[in-house]
Design a protein around this motif. Structure first.
Motif, PDB file in Angstrom:
ATOM      1  N   ALA A   9     -81.921 -51.315  30.979  1.00 59.98           N
ATOM      2  CA  ALA A   9     -81.674 -52.629  30.318  1.00 59.98           C
ATOM      3  C   ALA A   9     -81.044 -53.581  31.352  1.00 59.98           C
ATOM      4  O   ALA A   9     -80.169 -53.446  31.882  1.00 59.98           O
ATOM      5  N   ALA A  10     -81.842 -54.869  31.148  1.00 58.89           N
ATOM      6  CA  ALA A  10     -81.184 -55.872  31.918  1.00 58.89           C
ATOM      7  C   ALA A  10     -80.075 -56.188  31.392  1.00 58.89           C
ATOM      8  O   ALA A  10     -79.584 -56.301  30.342  1.00 58.89           O
ATOM      9  N   LYS A  11     -78.961 -56.604  32.449  1.00 59.72           N
ATOM     10  CA  LYS A  11     -77.796 -57.248  32.149  1.00 59.72           C
ATOM     11  C   LYS A  11     -78.070 -58.729  31.701  1.00 59.72           C
ATOM     12  O   LYS A  11     -78.964 -59.316  32.323  1.00 59.72           O
ATOM     13  N   PRO A  12     -77.192 -58.962  30.575  1.00 61.05           N
ATOM     14  CA  PRO A  12     -77.326 -60.476  30.037  1.00 61.05           C
ATOM     15  C   PRO A  12     -76.955 -61.705  31.311  1.00 61.05           C
ATOM     16  O   PRO A  12     -76.022 -61.140  32.051  1.00 61.05           O
ATOM     17  N   PRO A  13     -77.338 -62.724  31.259  1.00 58.73           N
ATOM     18  CA  PRO A  13     -76.857 -63.502  32.309  1.00 58.73           C
ATOM     19  C   PRO A  13     -75.251 -63.794  32.188  1.00 58.73           C
ATOM     20  O   PRO A  13     -74.637 -63.493  31.074  1.00 58.73           O
ATOM     21  N   ILE A  14     -74.676 -63.911  33.319  1.00 56.17           N
ATOM     22  CA  ILE A  14     -73.366 -64.165  33.309  1.00 56.17           C
ATOM     23  C   ILE A  14     -72.633 -65.165  32.465  1.00 56.17           C
ATOM     24  O   ILE A  14     -71.795 -64.786  31.816  1.00 56.17           O
ATOM     25  N   ARG A  15     -73.420 -66.198  32.165  1.00 58.81           N
ATOM     26  CA  ARG A  15     -73.039 -67.058  31.230  1.00 58.81           C
ATOM     27  C   ARG A  15     -73.082 -66.714  29.736  1.00 58.81           C
ATOM     28  O   ARG A  15     -72.050 -66.856  29.135  1.00 58.81           O
ATOM     29  N   ASP A  16     -74.070 -66.099  29.310  1.00 60.92           N
ATOM     30  CA  ASP A  16     -74.057 -65.309  27.933  1.00 60.92           C
ATOM     31  C   ASP A  16     -72.894 -64.278  28.076  1.00 60.92           C
ATOM     32  O   ASP A  16     -72.423 -64.073  26.998  1.00 60.92           O
ATOM     33  N   ALA A  17     -72.884 -63.445  29.079  1.00 57.90           N
ATOM     34  CA  ALA A  17     -71.646 -62.249  28.956  1.00 57.90           C
ATOM     35  C   ALA A  17     -70.348 -62.920  28.946  1.00 57.90           C
ATOM     36  O   ALA A  17     -69.575 -62.390  28.146  1.00 57.90           O
ATOM     37  N   LEU A  18     -70.065 -64.077  29.486  1.00 58.23           N
ATOM     38  CA  LEU A  18     -68.644 -64.606  29.282  1.00 58.23           C
ATOM     39  C   LEU A  18     -68.677 -65.071  27.860  1.00 58.23           C
ATOM     40  O   LEU A  18     -67.669 -65.097  27.152  1.00 58.23           O
ATOM     41  N   VAL A  19     -69.568 -65.776  27.269  1.00 63.83           N
ATOM     42  CA  VAL A  19     -69.319 -66.342  25.855  1.00 63.83           C
ATOM     43  C   VAL A  19     -69.362 -64.969  25.030  1.00 63.83           C
ATOM     44  O   VAL A  19     -68.454 -65.204  24.150  1.00 63.83           O
ATOM     45  N   ALA A  20     -69.923 -64.099  25.118  1.00 62.76           N
ATOM     46  CA  ALA A  20     -69.817 -63.067  24.081  1.00 62.76           C
ATOM     47  C   ALA A  20     -68.520 -62.127  24.229  1.00 62.76           C
ATOM     48  O   ALA A  20     -67.564 -61.857  23.279  1.00 62.76           O
ATOM     49  N   ALA A  21     -68.120 -62.153  25.683  1.00 58.16           N
ATOM     50  CA  ALA A  21     -66.864 -61.443  25.655  1.00 58.16           C
ATOM     51  C   ALA A  21     -65.561 -62.225  25.111  1.00 58.16           C
ATOM     52  O   ALA A  21     -64.813 -62.046  24.506  1.00 58.16           O
ATOM     53  N   ALA A  22     -65.695 -63.633  25.243  1.00 60.11           N
ATOM     54  CA  ALA A  22     -64.801 -64.737  24.810  1.00 60.11           C
ATOM     55  C   ALA A  22     -64.710 -64.454  23.191  1.00 60.11           C
ATOM     56  O   ALA A  22     -63.742 -64.344  22.502  1.00 60.11           O
ATOM     57  N   PHE A  23     -66.025 -64.599  22.774  1.00 62.18           N
ATOM     58  CA  PHE A  23     -65.769 -64.369  21.121  1.00 62.18           C
ATOM     59  C   PHE A  23     -65.344 -63.103  20.615  1.00 62.18           C
ATOM     60  O   PHE A  23     -64.751 -62.966  19.383  1.00 62.18           O
ATOM     61  N   ARG A  24     -65.777 -61.937  21.353  1.00 64.48           N
ATOM     62  CA  ARG A  24     -65.253 -60.670  21.000  1.00 64.48           C
ATOM     63  C   ARG A  24     -63.736 -60.848  20.954  1.00 64.48           C
ATOM     64  O   ARG A  24     -63.125 -60.109  19.910  1.00 64.48           O
ATOM     65  N   LEU A  25     -62.990 -61.232  22.157  1.00 68.13           N
ATOM     66  CA  LEU A  25     -61.645 -61.141  22.198  1.00 68.13           C
ATOM     67  C   LEU A  25     -60.904 -62.108  21.199  1.00 68.13           C
ATOM     68  O   LEU A  25     -59.778 -61.870  20.760  1.00 68.13           O
ATOM     69  N   PHE A  26     -61.692 -63.458  20.970  1.00 67.34           N
ATOM     70  CA  PHE A  26     -61.088 -64.257  20.051  1.00 67.34           C
ATOM     71  C   PHE A  26     -61.060 -63.784  18.569  1.00 67.34           C
ATOM     72  O   PHE A  26     -60.147 -63.818  17.985  1.00 67.34           O
ATOM     73  N   LEU A  27     -62.007 -62.983  18.252  1.00 68.84           N
ATOM     74  CA  LEU A  27     -61.921 -62.019  16.861  1.00 68.84           C
ATOM     75  C   LEU A  27     -61.116 -61.137  16.949  1.00 68.84           C
ATOM     76  O   LEU A  27     -60.292 -60.804  15.657  1.00 68.84           O
ATOM     77  N   GLU A  28     -60.688 -60.278  17.838  1.00 69.32           N
ATOM     78  CA  GLU A  28     -60.084 -59.201  18.046  1.00 69.32           C
ATOM     79  C   GLU A  28     -58.565 -59.580  18.019  1.00 69.32           C
ATOM     80  O   GLU A  28     -57.617 -59.063  17.286  1.00 69.32           O
ATOM     81  N   ARG A  29     -58.330 -60.520  18.949  1.00 68.01           N
ATOM     82  CA  ARG A  29     -57.022 -60.766  19.163  1.00 68.01           C
ATOM     83  C   ARG A  29     -56.412 -62.135  18.742  1.00 68.01           C
ATOM     84  O   ARG A  29     -55.162 -62.414  18.756  1.00 68.01           O
ATOM     85  N   GLY A  30     -57.171 -63.135  18.503  1.00 64.59           N
ATOM     86  CA  GLY A  30     -56.846 -64.534  18.294  1.00 64.59           C
ATOM     87  C   GLY A  30     -57.112 -65.526  19.453  1.00 64.59           C
ATOM     88  O   GLY A  30     -57.093 -65.048  20.714  1.00 64.59           O
ATOM     89  N   TYR A  31     -57.498 -66.719  19.105  1.00 65.16           N
ATOM     90  CA  TYR A  31     -57.983 -67.516  20.200  1.00 65.16           C
ATOM     91  C   TYR A  31     -56.476 -67.811  21.178  1.00 65.16           C
ATOM     92  O   TYR A  31     -56.877 -67.819  22.508  1.00 65.16           O
ATOM     93  N   GLU A  32     -55.583 -68.174  20.631  1.00 62.49           N
ATOM     94  CA  GLU A  32     -54.633 -68.262  21.595  1.00 62.49           C
ATOM     95  C   GLU A  32     -53.875 -67.257  22.423  1.00 62.49           C
ATOM     96  O   GLU A  32     -53.302 -67.285  23.346  1.00 62.49           O
ATOM     97  N   GLN A  33     -54.287 -66.021  22.017  1.00 64.35           N
ATOM     98  CA  GLN A  33     -53.712 -64.678  22.451  1.00 64.35           C
ATOM     99  C   GLN A  33     -54.523 -64.330  23.791  1.00 64.35           C
ATOM    100  O   GLN A  33     -54.202 -63.460  24.510  1.00 64.35           O
TER     101      GLN A  33
END
Length: 245
Positions: A9-33
Motif C-alpha cells: 500500500a502506498a504511504k499517504p503524502p507527508i502532509r496528510d500523514a501529519l494531519v492524521a497523526a496530529a488529530f489522533r494525538l489531539f483526541l488521545e492526549r488533548g490539544y495542549e498536551q
C-alpha cells in the motif's frame, strides 16, 4: 496472485500523514498536551518536514483554509461585470462549504476540538475574518463610486459570512448529518433576497410612500421611498408590498 507479488500500500503524502497523526494525538492526549515533536514522531518524519507544511501547531488543525482562500480570491477575481455581485460572493462562500463537506468526519472532529480550545477558537475567528475581507474587497470594487458603496460592501460581506456560518455550524453540531448544501443555500438565499437587487440598484431620488400594482407574475411593482431611508427599511417596504412581510 501470490503474496510475494502483492503491491504494498502506498504511504499517504507527508502532509496528510501529519494531519492524521496530529488529530489522533489531539483526541488521545488533548490539544495542549500534544507537541510538534509528538506529531512528527507518530508520522515518522522530522520537524523540518512539519514546518515545511505548517507554520505552527494551530495550522495543522486548519490544513485546507489557505488553499480555499486562494480559490475564493481567484473565483472573485474572475468575475466580470455580467455577474451580479451579491450572487457572486454567495457563490464564493459555497467554496468554503465544499471544503468542509469533502471530509465530514474530519470537519466534525475539528469543530469539536475548536470548541474545547480557546486558542483555536481565536485562530478560527482570524481565518473567518480573512474570508470576510476577501468578499468585502470584491464588493467594494463593484460598488465603487456609489453612495455608501463601502458601507454596503462591508455589511453584505458580513451578512454572507454570518449566514454561511450559521448553516455550517448547525450541520457540524448535528455530526455532519443532513444536507449541508441545502442548509447553506437556504441561508445564502436569504442574503440574496435581502441585498441582491437593492444593493446593485441606484437609490431612487423621489420621496413619499409605496405605490404598488401587483397580482400577476408579470405585474410591475414601483416602490417610492425617502432618499434618506436606510437600506433595510427599503427592503422591508418592498417585501411588504410583495406580500412577503
Amino acid at each position: 496472485m501470490s503474496s510475494s507479488s502483492a503491491v504494498p500500500a502506498a504511504k499517504p503524502p507527508i502532509r496528510d500523514a501529519l494531519v492524521a497523526a496530529a488529530f489522533r494525538l489531539f483526541l488521545e492526549r488533548g490539544y495542549e498536551q500534544t507537541t510538534v515533536d509528538d506529531i512528527v514522531a507518530l508520522a515518522g518524519v522530522g520537524r523540518r518536514s512539519f514546518f515545511r507544511y505548517f507554520p505552527s501547531k494551530e495550522d495543522v488543525v486548519f490544513p485546507d483554509h489557505e488553499r480555499c482562500l486562494a480559490d475564493m480570491t481567484a473565483f472573485l477575481a474572475a468575475g466580470g461585470a455580467e455577474h451580479e455581485p451579491v450572487r457572486r460572493v454567495c457563490d464564493a462562500a459555497r467554496l468554503v462549504l465544499r471544503m468542509y463537506a469533502e471530509n465530514p468526519a474530519f470537519s466534525v472532529q475539528r469543530y469539536r476540538l475548536t470548541r474545547q480550545v480557546p486558542g483555536l477558537r481565536a485562530y478560527e475567528l482570524s481565518v473567518v475574518w480573512r474570508y470576510e475581507r476577501a468578499l468585502a474587497e470584491y464588493l467594494r470594487s463593484r460598488f465603487a463610486g456609489r453612495p455608501d458603496g463601502t458601507l454596503r460592501a462591508d455589511v453584505i460581506a458580513a451578512a454572507v459570512v454570518a449566514a454561511h456560518n450559521n448553516a455550517l455550524r448547525s450541520w457540524l453540531r448535528s455530526d455532519g448529518k443532513g444536507d449541508a448544501g441545502a442548509a447553506v443555500d437556504h441561508a445564502l438565499g436569504y442574503v440574496q433576497r435581502t441585498f441582491g437587487r437593492s444593493a446593485d440598484a441606484p437609490p431612487h431620488p423621489s420621496r413619499g410612500g409605496a405605490v404598488t400594482q401587483a397580482g400577476q407574475p408579470d405585474d410591475v411593482v414601483v416602490l417610492v421611498s425617502r432618499r434618506d431611508a436606510p437600506l433595510w427599511r427599503v427592503v422591508q417596504e418592498l417585501e411588504t408590498a410583495l406580500g412577503r412581510g
